[in-house]
Design a protein around this motif. Sequence first.
Motif, PDB file in Angstrom:
ATOM      1  N   GLY A  80       0.808  -1.209   0.000  1.00 16.16           N
ATOM      2  CA  GLY A  80       0.000   0.000   0.000  1.00 16.16           C
ATOM      3  C   GLY A  80       0.845   1.264   0.000  1.00 16.16           C
ATOM      4  O   GLY A  80       0.554   2.225  -0.731  1.00 16.16           O
ATOM      5  N   ALA A  81       1.885   1.259   0.823  1.00 15.72           N
ATOM      6  CA  ALA A  81       2.762   2.432   0.901  1.00 15.72           C
ATOM      7  C   ALA A  81       3.512   2.635  -0.416  1.00 15.72           C
ATOM      8  O   ALA A  81       3.742   3.776  -0.847  1.00 15.72           O
ATOM      9  CB  ALA A  81       3.753   2.272   2.049  1.00 15.72           C
ATOM     10  N   ALA A  82       3.904   1.533  -1.070  1.00 15.48           N
ATOM     11  CA  ALA A  82       4.612   1.638  -2.350  1.00 15.48           C
ATOM     12  C   ALA A  82       3.711   2.259  -3.415  1.00 15.48           C
ATOM     13  O   ALA A  82       4.144   3.117  -4.192  1.00 15.48           O
ATOM     14  CB  ALA A  82       5.092   0.263  -2.796  1.00 15.48           C
ATOM     15  N   GLU A  83       2.461   1.819  -3.452  1.00 16.14           N
ATOM     16  CA  GLU A  83       1.519   2.364  -4.430  1.00 16.14           C
ATOM     17  C   GLU A  83       1.289   3.853  -4.187  1.00 16.14           C
ATOM     18  O   GLU A  83       1.293   4.663  -5.126  1.00 16.14           O
ATOM     19  CB  GLU A  83       0.200   1.599  -4.364  1.00 16.14           C
ATOM     20  N   THR A  84       1.103   4.216  -2.917  1.00 13.46           N
ATOM     21  CA  THR A  84       0.870   5.619  -2.570  1.00 13.46           C
ATOM     22  C   THR A  84       2.090   6.469  -2.890  1.00 13.46           C
ATOM     23  O   THR A  84       1.972   7.573  -3.444  1.00 13.46           O
ATOM     24  CB  THR A  84       0.521   5.759  -1.075  1.00 13.46           C
ATOM     25  N   ALA A  85       3.274   5.968  -2.565  1.00 18.32           N
ATOM     26  CA  ALA A  85       4.506   6.722  -2.807  1.00 18.32           C
ATOM     27  C   ALA A  85       4.733   6.939  -4.303  1.00 18.32           C
ATOM     28  O   ALA A  85       5.179   8.012  -4.725  1.00 18.32           O
ATOM     29  CB  ALA A  85       5.691   5.987  -2.193  1.00 18.32           C
ATOM     30  N   ALA A  86       4.426   5.917  -5.100  1.00 15.50           N
ATOM     31  CA  ALA A  86       4.589   6.056  -6.555  1.00 15.50           C
ATOM     32  C   ALA A  86       3.641   7.127  -7.100  1.00 15.50           C
ATOM     33  O   ALA A  86       4.010   7.909  -7.989  1.00 15.50           O
ATOM     34  CB  ALA A  86       4.333   4.725  -7.246  1.00 15.50           C
ATOM     35  N   LYS A  87       2.425   7.175  -6.575  1.00 18.60           N
ATOM     36  CA  LYS A  87       1.478   8.216  -6.992  1.00 18.60           C
ATOM     37  C   LYS A  87       2.003   9.598  -6.628  1.00 18.60           C
ATOM     38  O   LYS A  87       1.856  10.556  -7.398  1.00 18.60           O
ATOM     39  CB  LYS A  87       0.114   7.987  -6.329  1.00 18.60           C
ATOM     40  N   GLU A  88       2.631   9.711  -5.453  1.00 19.04           N
ATOM     41  CA  GLU A  88       3.153  11.003  -5.024  1.00 19.04           C
ATOM     42  C   GLU A  88       4.322  11.451  -5.896  1.00 19.04           C
ATOM     43  O   GLU A  88       4.489  12.649  -6.158  1.00 19.04           O
ATOM     44  CB  GLU A  88       3.575  10.936  -3.554  1.00 19.04           C
ATOM     45  N   VAL A  89       5.146  10.516  -6.349  1.00 22.26           N
ATOM     46  CA  VAL A  89       6.225  10.857  -7.283  1.00 22.26           C
ATOM     47  C   VAL A  89       5.628  11.445  -8.559  1.00 22.26           C
ATOM     48  O   VAL A  89       6.094  12.463  -9.088  1.00 22.26           O
ATOM     49  CB  VAL A  89       7.075   9.606  -7.617  1.00 22.26           C
ATOM     50  N   LEU A  90       4.579  10.807  -9.049  1.00 26.29           N
ATOM     51  CA  LEU A  90       3.975  11.259 -10.295  1.00 26.29           C
ATOM     52  C   LEU A  90       3.196  12.555 -10.110  1.00 26.29           C
ATOM     53  O   LEU A  90       3.097  13.358 -11.057  1.00 26.29           O
ATOM     54  CB  LEU A  90       3.087  10.156 -10.862  1.00 26.29           C
ATOM     55  N   ARG A  91       2.665  12.798  -8.926  1.00 21.43           N
ATOM     56  CA  ARG A  91       2.020  14.087  -8.674  1.00 21.43           C
ATOM     57  C   ARG A  91       3.054  15.216  -8.741  1.00 21.43           C
ATOM     58  O   ARG A  91       2.776  16.303  -9.242  1.00 21.43           O
ATOM     59  CB  ARG A  91       1.328  14.082  -7.307  1.00 21.43           C
ATOM     60  N   ARG A  92       4.244  14.953  -8.236  1.00 22.83           N
ATOM     61  CA  ARG A  92       5.319  15.939  -8.332  1.00 22.83           C
ATOM     62  C   ARG A  92       5.701  16.163  -9.798  1.00 22.83           C
ATOM     63  O   ARG A  92       5.937  17.296 -10.231  1.00 22.83           O
ATOM     64  CB  ARG A  92       6.531  15.443  -7.541  1.00 22.83           C
ATOM     65  N   THR A  93       5.743  15.088 -10.556  1.00 26.40           N
ATOM     66  CA  THR A  93       6.040  15.196 -11.983  1.00 26.40           C
ATOM     67  C   THR A  93       5.007  16.068 -12.685  1.00 26.40           C
ATOM     68  O   THR A  93       5.347  16.910 -13.520  1.00 26.40           O
ATOM     69  CB  THR A  93       6.066  13.797 -12.642  1.00 26.40           C
ATOM     70  N   ALA A  94       3.733  15.871 -12.336  1.00 31.22           N
ATOM     71  CA  ALA A  94       2.670  16.664 -12.951  1.00 31.22           C
ATOM     72  C   ALA A  94       2.839  18.153 -12.640  1.00 31.22           C
ATOM     73  O   ALA A  94       2.615  19.017 -13.503  1.00 31.22           O
ATOM     74  CB  ALA A  94       1.312  16.176 -12.466  1.00 31.22           C
ATOM     75  N   ILE A  95       3.239  18.469 -11.424  1.00 40.76           N
ATOM     76  CA  ILE A  95       3.475  19.871 -11.048  1.00 40.76           C
ATOM     77  C   ILE A  95       4.603  20.439 -11.888  1.00 40.76           C
ATOM     78  O   ILE A  95       4.502  21.549 -12.436  1.00 40.76           O
ATOM     79  CB  ILE A  95       3.796  19.969  -9.545  1.00 40.76           C
ATOM     80  N   ASP A  96       5.696  19.695 -11.985  1.00 42.91           N
ATOM     81  CA  ASP A  96       6.863  20.177 -12.740  1.00 42.91           C
ATOM     82  C   ASP A  96       6.574  20.288 -14.232  1.00 42.91           C
ATOM     83  O   ASP A  96       7.173  21.113 -14.930  1.00 42.91           O
ATOM     84  CB  ASP A  96       8.071  19.255 -12.508  1.00 42.91           C
ATOM     85  N   LEU A  97       5.652  19.458 -14.719  1.00 44.74           N
ATOM     86  CA  LEU A  97       5.281  19.527 -16.131  1.00 44.74           C
ATOM     87  C   LEU A  97       4.278  20.644 -16.411  1.00 44.74           C
ATOM     88  O   LEU A  97       3.999  20.957 -17.567  1.00 44.74           O
ATOM     89  CB  LEU A  97       4.673  18.195 -16.579  1.00 44.74           C
ATOM     90  N   GLY A  98       3.722  21.204 -15.343  1.00 41.59           N
ATOM     91  CA  GLY A  98       2.760  22.273 -15.512  1.00 41.59           C
ATOM     92  C   GLY A  98       1.366  21.807 -15.847  1.00 41.59           C
ATOM     93  O   GLY A  98       0.535  22.576 -16.328  1.00 41.59           O
TER      94      GLY A  98
END
Length: 239
Positions: A218-236
Amino acid sequence: MTLDALPPHQGGADNLARLLAQALLAGHWQPGSTFPRELDIGSHFSVSRNQVRNALASLTAAGLLERTAGRGTRVRDIGEWHLLDPLMSGWMTGLDNLDPQLIKAIYAFRYSAEPVVAGLAAQASQAEDIERLENAFAGMESSADNVTSRDEHAEYDVAFHDATYRASHNLVWRQMGHLLRPSIMALIHHSQHRTNTLDDSLARHRHVLEAIRNRDVGAAETAAKEVLRRTAIDLGIAT
């Protein structure tokens, strides 16, 4: 747009196909637009008509173009592009100026896939997988503070994601990770050049590593989503 904005052609149908494909992937011609005629391409790049036809055949096979007798050649909708075709993966390699629509499409796929992959990695990873993830993360840390090392950092970042796919020990996902590598690299390059600091991204990747190491699905799935949320911010594409 015209052919004049493209760099010189370095000979061969394969290289011509790469040049034209990368222009399409960068949005030089938009879906639905008319693609230049064979005669114009051959004249502009000083290549034979046979070379042009072979190059266009590759682009058509990869879903980028649609050629219809009497109607000419048109750029197909991005939804029709064969993004996992090995040819397409090769064309994406080294390309960091993807069309914004393509960036969103690749991101959406990664957001749906990578949390699942991280969860599988937490279940199935072995000692060598953890070591591979740790080495990639250590490389990310060592190259994060120097702006001139962004390309090196991107390589380690891609290696981290590749190691996650491999740690799933699922044949299909491992192959998918290999095919996605160029597109992941393109998104990482694009996102990293839009942010001044990588500290937050590093912290989120560390959480993925720790969750996989602790076999916490569960923590791995959540952490991976958080990495991609950061990516979305950086991509604008998110705030």
